[in-house]
Every structure is written in C-alpha cells, then in structure tokens.
Design a protein around this motif. Sequence first.
Motif, PDB file in Angstrom:
ATOM      1  N   LEU A   1       0.799  -1.036   0.130  1.00 58.34           N
ATOM      2  CA  LEU A   1       0.244   0.134  -0.087  1.00 58.34           C
ATOM      3  C   LEU A   1       1.055   0.918  -0.037  1.00 58.34           C
ATOM      4  N   VAL A   2       0.611   2.154  -0.566  1.00 57.63           N
ATOM      5  CA  VAL A   2       1.790   3.256  -0.890  1.00 57.63           C
ATOM      6  C   VAL A   2       1.016   4.915  -1.344  1.00 57.63           C
ATOM      7  N   VAL A   3       1.128   5.760  -0.481  1.00 58.31           N
ATOM      8  CA  VAL A   3       0.278   6.326  -0.434  1.00 58.31           C
ATOM      9  C   VAL A   3       1.507   8.148  -1.046  1.00 58.31           C
ATOM     10  N   ASP A   4       1.304   8.129  -1.859  1.00 58.88           N
ATOM     11  CA  ASP A   4       2.016   9.473  -2.187  1.00 58.88           C
ATOM     12  C   ASP A   4       1.571  11.282  -2.019  1.00 58.88           C
ATOM     13  N   LEU A   5       1.903  11.753  -1.108  1.00 57.38           N
ATOM     14  CA  LEU A   5       1.540  12.731   0.051  1.00 57.38           C
ATOM     15  C   LEU A   5       1.152  14.424  -1.637  1.00 57.38           C
ATOM     16  N   LEU A   6       2.283  13.886  -1.835  1.00 56.28           N
ATOM     17  CA  LEU A   6       2.061  15.609  -2.682  1.00 56.28           C
ATOM     18  C   LEU A   6       0.664  15.265  -4.107  1.00 56.28           C
ATOM     19  N   SER A   7       1.100  13.850  -4.532  1.00 56.74           N
ATOM     20  CA  SER A   7      -0.267  14.488  -6.049  1.00 56.74           C
ATOM     21  C   SER A   7      -1.244  13.974  -5.311  1.00 56.74           C
ATOM     22  N   ARG A   8      -1.246  12.937  -3.815  1.00 56.77           N
ATOM     23  CA  ARG A   8      -2.142  12.100  -3.053  1.00 56.77           C
ATOM     24  C   ARG A   8      -3.101  11.067  -4.125  1.00 56.77           C
ATOM     25  N   ARG A   9      -2.622  10.245  -4.024  1.00 53.44           N
ATOM     26  CA  ARG A   9      -2.647   8.913  -4.912  1.00 53.44           C
ATOM     27  C   ARG A   9      -2.318   7.878  -4.029  1.00 53.44           C
ATOM     28  N   VAL A  10      -2.946   6.727  -3.947  1.00 47.60           N
ATOM     29  CA  VAL A  10      -2.945   5.826  -3.487  1.00 47.60           C
ATOM     30  C   VAL A  10      -3.326   4.788  -4.512  1.00 47.60           C
ATOM     31  N   THR A  11      -2.522   4.157  -3.776  1.00 48.70           N
ATOM     32  CA  THR A  11      -2.266   2.493  -4.362  1.00 48.70           C
ATOM     33  C   THR A  11      -1.686   1.387  -3.922  1.00 48.70           C
ATOM     34  N   ARG A  12      -2.358  -0.040  -4.688  1.00 52.57           N
ATOM     35  CA  ARG A  12      -1.766  -1.159  -3.867  1.00 52.57           C
ATOM     36  C   ARG A  12      -2.025  -2.695  -4.893  1.00 52.57           C
ATOM     37  N   ALA A  13      -0.953  -3.120  -4.502  1.00 51.13           N
ATOM     38  CA  ALA A  13      -0.355  -3.713  -5.377  1.00 51.13           C
ATOM     39  C   ALA A  13      -0.888  -2.916  -7.024  1.00 51.13           C
ATOM     40  N   GLY A  14       0.047  -1.654  -6.978  1.00 52.47           N
ATOM     41  CA  GLY A  14      -0.122  -1.037  -8.035  1.00 52.47           C
ATOM     42  C   GLY A  14      -1.374  -0.812  -8.961  1.00 52.47           C
ATOM     43  N   GLN A  15      -2.525  -1.145  -8.204  1.00 55.47           N
ATOM     44  CA  GLN A  15      -4.095  -0.550  -8.345  1.00 55.47           C
ATOM     45  C   GLN A  15      -4.036   0.557  -7.788  1.00 55.47           C
ATOM     46  N   GLU A  16      -5.048   2.059  -8.512  1.00 55.64           N
ATOM     47  CA  GLU A  16      -5.296   3.391  -8.006  1.00 55.64           C
ATOM     48  C   GLU A  16      -6.401   2.599  -6.817  1.00 55.64           C
ATOM     49  N   ILE A  17      -6.659   3.221  -6.062  1.00 56.64           N
ATOM     50  CA  ILE A  17      -7.432   3.566  -5.334  1.00 56.64           C
ATOM     51  C   ILE A  17      -8.466   4.606  -4.532  1.00 56.64           C
ATOM     52  N   ASP A  18      -9.630   5.205  -5.233  1.00 54.09           N
ATOM     53  CA  ASP A  18     -10.217   5.789  -4.832  1.00 54.09           C
ATOM     54  C   ASP A  18     -10.196   6.599  -3.411  1.00 54.09           C
ATOM     55  N   LEU A  19     -10.371   7.459  -2.989  1.00 56.36           N
ATOM     56  CA  LEU A  19     -10.526   7.958  -1.684  1.00 56.36           C
ATOM     57  C   LEU A  19     -11.117   9.956  -1.331  1.00 56.36           C
ATOM     58  N   GLN A  20     -12.156   9.850  -0.582  1.00 57.82           N
ATOM     59  CA  GLN A  20     -12.819  10.935   0.125  1.00 57.82           C
ATOM     60  C   GLN A  20     -11.280  11.667   0.693  1.00 57.82           C
ATOM     61  N   PRO A  21     -11.296  12.928   0.540  1.00 56.51           N
ATOM     62  CA  PRO A  21     -10.421  14.138   1.628  1.00 56.51           C
ATOM     63  C   PRO A  21     -10.498  13.177   3.134  1.00 56.51           C
ATOM     64  N   LYS A  22     -11.080  13.106   3.680  1.00 54.38           N
ATOM     65  CA  LYS A  22     -11.691  12.245   5.011  1.00 54.38           C
ATOM     66  C   LYS A  22     -10.463  11.027   5.056  1.00 54.38           C
ATOM     67  N   GLU A  23     -11.041  10.261   4.197  1.00 54.64           N
ATOM     68  CA  GLU A  23     -10.446   9.080   4.353  1.00 54.64           C
ATOM     69  C   GLU A  23      -8.828   8.926   4.077  1.00 54.64           C
ATOM     70  N   PHE A  24      -8.769   9.452   2.727  1.00 57.60           N
ATOM     71  CA  PHE A  24      -6.993  10.181   2.601  1.00 57.60           C
ATOM     72  C   PHE A  24      -6.662  10.599   4.368  1.00 57.60           C
ATOM     73  N   SER A  25      -7.476  11.905   4.803  1.00 56.92           N
ATOM     74  CA  SER A  25      -6.314  12.546   6.191  1.00 56.92           C
ATOM     75  C   SER A  25      -6.345  10.923   6.757  1.00 56.92           C
ATOM     76  N   LEU A  26      -7.316   9.961   7.295  1.00 58.36           N
ATOM     77  CA  LEU A  26      -7.466   9.062   8.128  1.00 58.36           C
ATOM     78  C   LEU A  26      -6.267   7.892   7.666  1.00 58.36           C
ATOM     79  N   LEU A  27      -6.408   7.580   6.527  1.00 56.56           N
ATOM     80  CA  LEU A  27      -4.563   6.855   6.083  1.00 56.56           C
ATOM     81  C   LEU A  27      -3.625   7.124   6.496  1.00 56.56           C
TER      82      LEU A  27
END
Length: 225
Positions: free
Chosen positions: A133-159
């Motif tokens: 699981l990878v979180v890019d804080l600059l682009s606010r991009r989240v991926t897991r096993a190379g698959q992109e995951i779409d998160l809402q702002p609070k979900e991103f902050s929580l993660l």
Amino acid sequence: MRILLIEDDIKTASYVSRGFTEAGHTCDVIDNGQDGLFQATRESYDVMIVDRMLPGLDGLSLVRALRAAGKKTPAIFLTSIGGLDDRVEGLEAGGDDYLVKPFAFSELAARVSALARRPTMQQELTVLMVHDLVVDLLSRRVTRAGQEIDLQPKEFSLLETLMRNEGRVLTRTMLLERVWDYHFDPQTSVVETHISRLRSKIDKPFDTALLHTVRSTGYSIHAPR
C-alpha cells in the motif's frame, strides 16, 4: 552499528557478516531484493550494503524504491559490475558509495564506518508505504499492488494518520483529534464509519488485511506478520 546486507552469494554474505559481527556490530543478511526492500522499509539501519545483481528485485531498483519512499539510510553498492558508467548509475540511483568485487574487508569496513558517521539530512516524507500500500502525499495518490484507490478527503487523512503511525494502535479519541480536530467526543460514529469505508477500499479487494481493529482499544495498520 546496525547493518543490513542484501547479498545472494552465500560465501560473500558469510564473509562480510562474520567480519562485522566479530567487530561487534549487528549484521542482518537478506538474500533477495524483494525481501531486502521489505526489511529496509520496516526496520532502521545505520548502513545498507547492497549487491546490484539480486534475484526478485535488482539492487538499483531496490535503492530507488527506498529513496522514493523517503528512506535515507546510507547505502553502499558491493558488486562485480565495476565500469565507470555502472558506478555513476549506482550513485544516481541513490547509492552513497560503490565498491567493486573482489574487495578487502578492511576497505569495506572503513567505508561503512564513514557512511555511518555522515550526518543524514532530515527530510519530510512525501511517500508512505506499508506492505504493498503506497500513499503519495504530494499527488494524493493511493495505490495498492499497483491498483489505484480513490479516497475521499477525510478517508485520505485517516489513512495518512494511520500510516504515519504504522504498527501503533491509535484510539478513537486520538483519531478524532488528529483527523477531525475534535477535542471532545461528538457522540457520533464518524470514526467507525470512515474506518469501515477505508477498509472496504484498501483491504477487501485484496488477499491480505492491513487495517486492524484492536478490540476495546482502537485501530492499527501494519504489514502481515
């Protein structure tokens, strides 16, 4: 001094690890690139010694991945690939030094000691990584096993909050303060609701769970144990 040696040649690994152990240091040995990347990400070392030709993941890619994840552990390449262009490539990949085989242990030990003494620049992490699981804080991009995951702002902050505290248990109160800036109990299930949504996105589509509920205590994210 704590050293991580990533080397697949058994004789070289035994020779180097024995030398550092006899000198009073701790030397962990990994024989492939993938496990080496995982170990270097999970644990803290003073110096890494990395072979370039590794099974699973080559040494250059390993060091590049660590640098992209914000890990600044000094790394010295120990390899039989000794051309000028090869040495330049190793340093440009994020290596701090480059030693060609065959080598004298005394020279390797001196170079490792010099790297360990070098002050490290504290830089703000821009990429967080737990297992795959990878979180890019600059682009606010989240991926897991190379698959992109779409998160809402609070979900991103929580993660982000959970991943910055990988392996630690964060209570409901702590999450309310850090994610929602609540310094009181709003008497709602906002934490539980967002944890459920987050779990459905980062865990349920995959084989391995990373987000864990610690009964009567809180929540924690960590790699498989």
